[in-house]
Each structure stands twice: as C-alpha cells, then as structure tokens.
Design an enzyme around this catalytic site. Structure first.
Site, PDB file in Angstrom:
ATOM      1  N   LYS A  80      -2.326  10.838  -4.754  1.00  0.00           N
ATOM      2  CA  LYS A  80      -2.148   9.637  -3.933  1.00  0.00           C
ATOM      3  C   LYS A  80      -2.516   9.969  -2.500  1.00  0.00           C
ATOM      4  O   LYS A  80      -2.459  11.125  -2.083  1.00  0.00           O
ATOM      5  CB  LYS A  80      -0.682   9.213  -3.994  1.00  0.00           C
ATOM      6  CG  LYS A  80      -0.438   7.774  -3.670  1.00  0.00           C
ATOM      7  CD  LYS A  80      -0.489   6.882  -4.887  1.00  0.00           C
ATOM      8  CE  LYS A  80      -0.294   5.424  -4.484  1.00  0.00           C
ATOM      9  NZ  LYS A  80      -0.296   4.524  -5.618  1.00  0.00           N
ATOM     10  N   GLY A 180       8.927  -9.478  -3.029  1.00  0.00           N
ATOM     11  CA  GLY A 180       7.555  -9.185  -2.631  1.00  0.00           C
ATOM     12  C   GLY A 180       6.563  -9.982  -3.458  1.00  0.00           C
ATOM     13  O   GLY A 180       6.337  -9.681  -4.636  1.00  0.00           O
ATOM     14  N   VAL A 181       5.979 -11.024  -2.850  1.00  0.00           N
ATOM     15  CA  VAL A 181       4.972 -11.813  -3.571  1.00  0.00           C
ATOM     16  C   VAL A 181       3.605 -11.595  -2.911  1.00  0.00           C
ATOM     17  O   VAL A 181       2.993 -12.507  -2.379  1.00  0.00           O
ATOM     18  CB  VAL A 181       5.354 -13.314  -3.666  1.00  0.00           C
ATOM     19  CG1 VAL A 181       6.201 -13.573  -4.895  1.00  0.00           C
ATOM     20  CG2 VAL A 181       6.091 -13.810  -2.408  1.00  0.00           C
ATOM     21  N   GLY A 182       3.180 -10.336  -2.952  1.00  0.00           N
ATOM     22  CA  GLY A 182       1.875  -9.950  -2.432  1.00  0.00           C
ATOM     23  C   GLY A 182       0.859  -9.972  -3.558  1.00  0.00           C
ATOM     24  O   GLY A 182       0.903 -10.831  -4.448  1.00  0.00           O
TER      25      GLY A 182
HETATM   26  P1  NAD Z   1       1.181  -5.886  -1.393  1.00  0.00           P
HETATM   27  O1  NAD Z   1       1.287  -5.202  -0.082  1.00  0.00           O
HETATM   28  O2  NAD Z   1       0.056  -6.816  -1.651  1.00  0.00           O
HETATM   29  O3  NAD Z   1       2.520  -6.708  -1.683  1.00  0.00           O
HETATM   30  C1  NAD Z   1       3.771  -6.238  -1.341  1.00  0.00           C
HETATM   31  C2  NAD Z   1       4.528  -7.421  -0.790  1.00  0.00           C
HETATM   32  O4  NAD Z   1       5.869  -7.027  -0.539  1.00  0.00           O
HETATM   33  C3  NAD Z   1       3.934  -7.914   0.527  1.00  0.00           C
HETATM   34  O5  NAD Z   1       3.747  -9.307   0.453  1.00  0.00           O
HETATM   35  C4  NAD Z   1       4.990  -7.526   1.545  1.00  0.00           C
HETATM   36  O6  NAD Z   1       5.047  -8.410   2.628  1.00  0.00           O
HETATM   37  C5  NAD Z   1       6.248  -7.557   0.718  1.00  0.00           C
HETATM   38  N1  NAD Z   1       7.356  -6.750   1.225  1.00  0.00           N
HETATM   39  C6  NAD Z   1       7.321  -5.537   1.822  1.00  0.00           C
HETATM   40  N2  NAD Z   1       8.572  -5.141   2.128  1.00  0.00           N
HETATM   41  C7  NAD Z   1       9.396  -6.104   1.688  1.00  0.00           C
HETATM   42  C8  NAD Z   1      10.798  -6.280   1.709  1.00  0.00           C
HETATM   43  N3  NAD Z   1      11.602  -5.363   2.237  1.00  0.00           N
HETATM   44  N4  NAD Z   1      11.318  -7.395   1.167  1.00  0.00           N
HETATM   45  C9  NAD Z   1      10.514  -8.332   0.636  1.00  0.00           C
HETATM   46  N5  NAD Z   1       9.172  -8.230   0.585  1.00  0.00           N
HETATM   47  C10 NAD Z   1       8.628  -7.135   1.111  1.00  0.00           C
HETATM   48  O7  NAD Z   1       1.254  -4.724  -2.474  1.00  0.00           O
HETATM   49  P2  NAD Z   1       0.946  -4.863  -4.025  1.00  0.00           P
HETATM   50  O8  NAD Z   1      -0.398  -4.347  -4.279  1.00  0.00           O
HETATM   51  O9  NAD Z   1       1.334  -6.209  -4.514  1.00  0.00           O
HETATM   52  O10 NAD Z   1       1.975  -3.789  -4.618  1.00  0.00           O
HETATM   53  C11 NAD Z   1       3.357  -4.091  -4.722  1.00  0.00           C
HETATM   54  C12 NAD Z   1       4.106  -2.878  -5.265  1.00  0.00           C
HETATM   55  O11 NAD Z   1       3.592  -2.532  -6.546  1.00  0.00           O
HETATM   56  C13 NAD Z   1       3.956  -1.618  -4.404  1.00  0.00           C
HETATM   57  O12 NAD Z   1       5.142  -0.855  -4.512  1.00  0.00           O
HETATM   58  C14 NAD Z   1       2.816  -0.888  -5.071  1.00  0.00           C
HETATM   59  O13 NAD Z   1       2.861   0.491  -4.846  1.00  0.00           O
HETATM   60  C15 NAD Z   1       3.097  -1.198  -6.520  1.00  0.00           C
HETATM   61  N6  NAD Z   1       1.923  -1.094  -7.367  1.00  0.00           N
HETATM   62  C16 NAD Z   1       0.807  -1.837  -7.073  1.00  0.00           C
HETATM   63  C17 NAD Z   1      -0.312  -1.713  -7.881  1.00  0.00           C
HETATM   64  C18 NAD Z   1      -1.549  -2.538  -7.625  1.00  0.00           C
HETATM   65  O14 NAD Z   1      -2.418  -2.574  -8.506  1.00  0.00           O
HETATM   66  N7  NAD Z   1      -1.673  -3.201  -6.509  1.00  0.00           N
HETATM   67  C19 NAD Z   1      -0.297  -0.849  -8.973  1.00  0.00           C
HETATM   68  C20 NAD Z   1       0.878  -0.132  -9.265  1.00  0.00           C
HETATM   69  C21 NAD Z   1       1.981  -0.265  -8.431  1.00  0.00           C
END
Ligand code: NAD
Length: 362
Positions: A80, A180-182
């Site tokens: 990573k 977290g709705v990212g």
């Molecule tokens: P992202 O940054 O697009 O979404 C994360 C969301 O969480 C954002 O909207 C952010 O504003 C919100 N957030 C951050 N801190 C917060 C809090 N304290 N309370 C509420 N919301 C909060 O990231 P993502 O790509 O959607 O990934 C989300 C999680 O899943 C991460 O932990 C990431 O490591 C994990 N993950 C992602 C992937 C992928 O393919 N993107 C794969 C495996 C794991």
C-alpha cells in the site's frame, strides 16, 4: 519513531519513504508480503496529523492487502502507499508524477491503484512515470475505477451476512446505516436501495449526504449519531478503527458489513462484537471486489463477466467463514486470518486451501 518494533510492523518485507521537495510530495510505500506475487494495493492521499499516523495507516493497510488478496484467491502480495496531504488542496500533476518516480524505484515489487483521495485520472498521471500502476484500463465499463466492483462485492458479502444472521435472502425493509457515502458507500447505498433496504447515512461532506438523500431517499444522520441508531446492519464505508470500545458499546445492530479497511481498532474487538451477538463480516474478505477487478485489469485480458463471477465468490467465502466461526467458537476475524495465512504462508498450503474452498463451494 520506531520502525521495526512498530506495533503494526508485523513481518513487512520493505517500507520505503520518499520526499520530493519540488512538488512537496511526502509518501510512504509499505510492502508486506510478496509470497504469492507482486504487492498490489491502492495509493491513499490523506491529511494525516503527523508522520506517525501515516506510517501506522500504511502498515495496517499493506498487511490487510496480503490477507485480502490471499483470501480472494489472487496471485498477488500485499502492499500500500500513502501520500501525506489533503487531496482537495495539495494534489498536483507534479506531485503525482513524483509519486510515479517513487513507485518506479521499487522495480515492480509494488503496483499501485486508486484508493481514498486518488482517482482514475490520478493513476494516468502516475502512469506517465511508471508502468507499475493498475486501475486505469479503458475497457472496463468504469474506466478502471475499482470502486463499483468493491461496492458490488460488499453487497454480495452483506447479503451473505443477512442470510447467516437472520436466515433471509431478501433485503426488503432491512434498516442499514452507512458511514461514508463516497465512491464505495454511495454505490453500495444504491444497490441496497434497489434491493428494498431502508438507508441511514452520514458523511463529513454535506454534498455527499445530499446526493444520498436526494437520489436514494436516504435519511441523513449526524457523524457521531451513526453509532447509536436502532437499525439492523451497520456498513462502515469511511475510515478504519471505527469499531472500538466506545462505538461497540453503543451499537444496537445485529451485523456489521462494510467496505472500510481495518474496521477493528484492535484484534480483541472481534471478540467483543461476538460477545454482543453482532455478526462481523471481516473487512478484507468483504471488500475484495476492487482488488479482484484491478487484478484482472493488470492481467491485461479484462472480461467483465469473469470479474463478476470472481467477485460473487465473496458470498461463498463469507458464508464459509461464518459457518466455521460458529463451529469452532472463534471470531469471524480469527477464522479469516487463519485461512488467509494458510494461503500466503507457503505454496502447498495455498493450493490446498484454494482447492478446498473451490470444492466446498461447488
Ligand atoms: P471515499 O473517500 O470516496 O469515501 C469515503 C467517504 O467517507 C467520503 O465521502 C468521506 O467524506 C467520508 N468520511 C470520512 N470520514 C468520515 C467520518 N468520520 N464520518 C463519516 N464519513 C466520513 O473512499 P472510498 O473509495 O469510498 O473508500 C471507502 C472505504 O473503503 C475506505 O476505508 C477504503 O479504504 C475502503 N476500500 C475502498 C476500496 C475502493 O475500491 N475504493 C476498496 C477496498 C476498500
């Protein structure tokens, strides 16, 4: 700051630090284990409070990738990268190119991809300087972004958790809270909405909350309130370590199934969840959809149907983990760790474990 004796060091093969004064890049790459293949894992950009926080994060995430890829049956190791900085303010093409140079110094022992704070576009810029970058093939319907596959895999694993916990195969009326709705959380929310679930969401960005409320009819709740809700299932999709002494004592849910990496603040919290009767879907098992997608992109012959078929095995693996945990009295996290370690520990165990899983799934 200690490195080799760091609590999260585990058995890392390599940890590399890089600074580029011109672009302002400060980054760390951690390679945990390459027994099964080159290490592959996302590049996270985050405004860490200090270097120690960044190191801790990259070590925990990197180790998780070894377990994730092994559990998903991929010939990949775990690694990573983290860039210290605010992606909304500090990200420049120059900084990303410098990151490409850094990745190149590892000569292919680490392959990067998207993570929180980095996008497909960013991977293209990094790719100007290194070929060790994945998650950018145009052929996939999402242009290389692994998030849709991660969200789908979490959805598949979540359904397995619901079936195991409540003996039902539909999600109609199931109350689900999402932190977290990212990229992943929003897509998961959409899949859940289509399946008839009732959604409660929070985020630290109002525009993300508004999107879920307006497009999916979700109920918005406060960032801290998410732990107190009277709902069926909690899906953490933001950051790690959110399952800790404080939050677990507040949770009223029957199951936890979400995308975030390293959800347990400490290993012992898996046992605390079990004692409370909360079924925990181990994070690296349920969120492997993205790495499966990126793996096929890296192979060069991307076939969406094949990728989906592989991601669907997350459901089978998850059911197997739940069942073994019930039989042995261990936590689901411990069962998953044991199976993953057998797989990446040595080649015989790897093949044996994979064969066993395949035949049991058949
Ligand atoms: P992202 O940054 O697009 O979404 C994360 C969301 O969480 C954002 O909207 C952010 O504003 C919100 N957030 C951050 N801190 C917060 C809090 N304290 N309370 C509420 N919301 C909060 O990231 P993502 O790509 O959607 O990934 C989300 C999680 O899943 C991460 O932990 C990431 O490591 C994990 N993950 C992602 C992937 C992928 O393919 N993107 C794969 C495996 C794991």
């Amino acid at each position: 700051m200690s490195i080799f004796s760091h609590p999260a060091y585990d058995k890392h093969e390599q940890v590399a630090f890089y600074q580029d004064a011109k672009s302002g890049l400060k980054a760390i790459i951690a390679v945990h284990n390459t027994n099964l293949g080159p290490s592959l894992g996302g590049c996270r950009m985050w405004p860490y409070a200090d270097d120690g926080e960044a190191l801790n994060d990259v070590l925990r995430l990197s180790r998780g990738m070894t377990y994730k890829s092994a559990m998903a049956g991929l010939k990949l190791g775990g690694g990573k990268a983290v860039i210290i900085g605010d992606p909304r303010k500090d990200k420049t093409p120059e900084l990303l190119r410098a990151m490409g140079d850094f990745i190149n110094t590892l000569g292919g022992r680490y392959i990067t991809a998207e993570d929180s704070g980095t996008s497909v576009e960013d991977m293209h810029v990094i790719g100007e300087r290194t070929k060790f970058v994945s998650g950018l093939i145009e052929e996939s319907e999402h242009g290389g972004d692994p998030s849709p596959s991660t969200a789908y895999g979490v959805f598949v694993g979540l359904k397995a958790a619901v079936e195991h916990r409540w003996g039902r195969t539909d999600l109609a009326g199931l109350k689900v809270s999402i932190q977290g709705v990212g990229n992943v959380g929003f897509r998961l929310a959409r899949l859940l909405k289509e399946a008839g679930a009732e959604l409660f969401v929070t985020d630290i960005f109002q525009d993300n909350i508004d999107r879920a409320v307006n497009e999916l009819g979700a109920t918005a709740v406060g960032a801290d309130e998410i732990f107190d809700l009277d709902v069926d299932l909690f899906a953490p999709c933001a950051m790690g370590a959110i399952l800790n002494d404080d939050t677990i004592s507040r949770l009223k849910v029957g199951a936890i199934a979400g995308a975030a990496n390293n959800q347990l603040a400490e290993e012992r919290h898996a046992a605390v969840l079990r004692e409370k009767g909360i079924l925990y879907a181990p994070d690296y098992v349920i969120n492997a959809g993205g790495i499966i997608d990126v793996y096929y992109q890296q192979q060069g012959d991307y076939n969406p149907a094949q990728v989906k078929e592989h991601i669907d095995t997350i459901g089978t693996t998850m059911k197997e983990v739940f069942q073994r945990a019930d039989e042995s009295g261990e936590t689901t996290a411990h069962v998953a760790d044991r199976v993953a370690e057998e797989r990446f520990g040595h080649e015989d165990a790897v093949n044996g474990a994979l064969k066993k899983t395949d035949s049991e799934a058949a």
